[in-house]
Design a protein around this motif. Structure first.
Motif, PDB file in Angstrom:
ATOM      1  N   SER A  94      71.561  14.089 -24.517  1.00 18.84           N
ATOM      2  CA  SER A  94      72.836  14.681 -24.132  1.00 18.84           C
ATOM      3  C   SER A  94      72.742  15.334 -22.759  1.00 18.84           C
ATOM      4  N   ALA A  95      73.207  16.584 -22.643  1.00 22.72           N
ATOM      5  CA  ALA A  95      73.179  17.293 -21.366  1.00 22.72           C
ATOM      6  C   ALA A  95      71.843  17.968 -21.116  1.00 22.72           C
TER       7      ALA A  95
ATOM      8  N   ALA B 212      72.499  25.475 -24.674  1.00 22.66           N
ATOM      9  CA  ALA B 212      73.498  25.906 -23.686  1.00 22.66           C
ATOM     10  C   ALA B 212      73.511  25.013 -22.460  1.00 22.66           C
ATOM     11  N   ALA B 213      72.818  23.879 -22.508  1.00 20.78           N
ATOM     12  CA  ALA B 213      72.742  23.003 -21.332  1.00 20.78           C
ATOM     13  C   ALA B 213      74.115  22.553 -20.865  1.00 20.78           C
ATOM     14  N   TRP B 214      74.996  22.253 -21.788  1.00 23.45           N
ATOM     15  CA  TRP B 214      76.310  21.727 -21.425  1.00 23.45           C
ATOM     16  C   TRP B 214      77.163  22.755 -20.678  1.00 23.45           C
ATOM     17  N   LEU B 215      76.758  24.027 -20.717  1.00 24.02           N
ATOM     18  CA  LEU B 215      77.484  25.084 -20.010  1.00 24.02           C
ATOM     19  C   LEU B 215      77.064  25.197 -18.551  1.00 24.02           C
ATOM     20  N   ASP B 216      76.110  24.401 -18.130  1.00 29.71           N
ATOM     21  CA  ASP B 216      75.695  24.421 -16.728  1.00 29.71           C
ATOM     22  C   ASP B 216      76.889  24.054 -15.843  1.00 29.71           C
TER      23      ASP B 216
ATOM     24  N   ASP C 213      81.957  16.643 -20.780  1.00 27.42           N
ATOM     25  CA  ASP C 213      81.777  15.354 -21.451  1.00 27.42           C
ATOM     26  C   ASP C 213      80.649  14.527 -20.839  1.00 27.42           C
ATOM     27  N   ALA C 214      79.708  15.186 -20.164  1.00 29.43           N
ATOM     28  CA  ALA C 214      78.613  14.449 -19.519  1.00 29.43           C
ATOM     29  C   ALA C 214      77.846  13.593 -20.513  1.00 29.43           C
TER      30      ALA C 214
ATOM     31  N   ALA D 177      78.988  23.488 -29.062  1.00 29.62           N
ATOM     32  CA  ALA D 177      78.249  22.555 -28.211  1.00 29.62           C
ATOM     33  C   ALA D 177      78.603  21.125 -28.608  1.00 29.62           C
ATOM     34  N   PRO D 178      78.448  20.168 -27.664  1.00 34.42           N
ATOM     35  CA  PRO D 178      78.786  18.770 -27.961  1.00 34.42           C
ATOM     36  C   PRO D 178      77.689  18.086 -28.766  1.00 34.42           C
TER      37      PRO D 178
END
Length: 442
Positions: free
Chosen positions: A15-16, A21-25, A31-32, A69-70
């Protein structure tokens, strides 16, 4: 230590990134994890760093926690097939379950990826412990661990025979005489086993690298036995050097007893490097990630859940309680992780807070400067217990860029890692020999 040894690196591409919390970067879009360009950027960085391969984890079930989180993934076989077009050298290793697939179909898909990528594919074999994933495939109850691994062993042996069903030289390709193949070099497997019955042959020709590379990620007693019998790369969970040494001795020793060359196995435990120009800067980067977590997804709750005690109350400034170092009877999850973490906690006496600074989702976090990260990698490698690491970036692609741009040059300067790709295939990158076709005449 053999003079021809060199470091090897896979990259876990989830994923991210591995941190919840990576997707919050701010550099990423929410939607990365479903954008091909995101994975293309990751693959480009790995290839620029001359890393061996990209490993795509997978559990085919909607994970909980989507409120924060996604928790979703794309099919790794399809993603790696798409990446085969935009990459030239880096290996591509999708995860697929031996419990939720059929041998002929999966053998065909992985070998097709191998051809599309020019001999750069592998297969990360998992047996699936998640009951909800099984129910998505109409399997109401998963077998016990022993049976899952027995089934996986038959699945892998059958898959290798299917991959071998076209011998080297079976394709003639003579257009003038209209002679395409030598039928005497194309073989039905005629398999009748405990769990599977397959005739064959596979309708895909022999791999450009002999066979795709077999990767395995289990660390339980059954997982170790399976790795010793079948794996060419082992993606392990290890926190301390002594435990890593015991793991390597067990796997390689069992491989010898089974008639395998122990040097034909690459042990690459997971490592989450967080790199900064100073130790303080690296720690601040990790702390910033931790600080982005919502209280509902606090690291302490994740630790308790991974141990199998989701309702446990942990004192952050005390060691892990003795009762939490006993495997709960009803725990569903990888036993290897539990054993590694509980042993590390006992050996070090670390407080829960200290453990949380070194643990992330089942793997060790290493926070430091490029030289400090390189020192850790080199010390474990020189001890002979690992052949390298599976790098697990906390945030993708930025933390992978940090490793490639700052740690890899240190390792190259020390003469421990390649300065250019020397081969075309994943098997070649890993220094693994091409296997003899099991149907070939002696």
């Amino acid at each position: 230590m053999r003079r021809d040894r060199t470091l090897h690196f896979l990259v876990n591409v989830g994923s991210a990134g591995y941190h919840p919390a990576a997707w919050l970067d701010p550099a990423l879009t929410p939607d990365a994890f479903i954008r091909l360009d995101h994975y293309q950027a990751v693959a480009a960085v790995a290839e620029r760093g001359l890393l061996d391969g990209l490993l795509f984890p997978d559990i085919p079930v909607q994970q909980p926690g989507i409120a924060r989180a996604p928790a979703a993934t794309l099919d790794p076989v399809l993603v790696t097939s798409a990446l085969a077009v935009s990459t030239e050298r880096v290996g591509l290793i999708p995860t697929a379950s031996s419990s939720l697939n059929l041998p002929y179909n999966l053998a065909r898909r992985i070998l097709s990826l191998d051809h599309v990528s020019g001999g750069r594919s592998g297969w990360n074999v998992v047996t699936t412990f998640e009951p909800n994933a099984a129910r998505n495939f109409g399997v109401e109850y998963l077998p016990a661990r022993d049976e899952r691994y027995r089934r996986a062993g038959e699945f892998v042996e059958l898959t290798k025979r299917l991959w071998d069903s076209w011998e080297e030289g079976a394709v003639i390709g003579d257009q003038e005489s209209a002679r395409f193949a030598d039928p005497d070099k194309v073989h039905a497997v005629r398999h009748r086993g405990e769990f599977y019955a397959v005739d064959g042959p596979l309708n895909v020709t022999r791999s450009p690298q002999g066979r795709p590379v077999l990767v395995q990620a289990g660390a339980s007693a059954q997982g170790r036995a399976f790795a010793a019998a079948h794996a060419e790369v082992v993606y392990a969970t290890q926190f301390g050097l002594d435990a890593a040494r015991d793991f390597a001795r067990d796997v390689r020793g069992t491989a010898v007893r089974l008639g395998r060359d122990p040097r034909a196995i690459r042990i690459l435990p997971g490592l989450v490097p967080v790199v900064g120009s100073t130790t303080a800067e690296a720690q601040a980067r990790f702390d910033a990630l931790q600080g982005r977590l919502h209280p509902d997804s606090a690291p302490v709750r994740t630790l308790a859940r991974w141990l199998g005690y989701p309702d446990a109350v942990l004192d952050l400034d005390a060691p892990l309680p003795d009762q939490l170092r006993v495997l709960p009877a009803d725990r569903i999850g990888p036993e290897g992780f539990f054993a590694s973490l509980s042993r590390y906690a006992a050996d070090t006496g670390h407080t829960v807070r200290a453990l949380l600074s070194e643990f992330l989702g089942g793997h060790r976090v290493l926070v430091g400067t490029p030289e400090q990260v390189a020192d850790h990698i080199e010390s474990w490698w020189r001890a002979g217990v690992v052949d390298g690491f599976t790098i697990i970036p906390a945030v993708l692609p930025s933390h992978l860029e940090d490793f490639v741009d700052h740690v890899v040059p240190v390792l190259q300067a020390r003469g421990l890692f390649r300065c250019a790709y020397e081969t075309e295939t994943l098997r070649g990158h890993l220094g693994l020999r091409e296997p003899v076709n099991s149907f070939a005449r002696t």
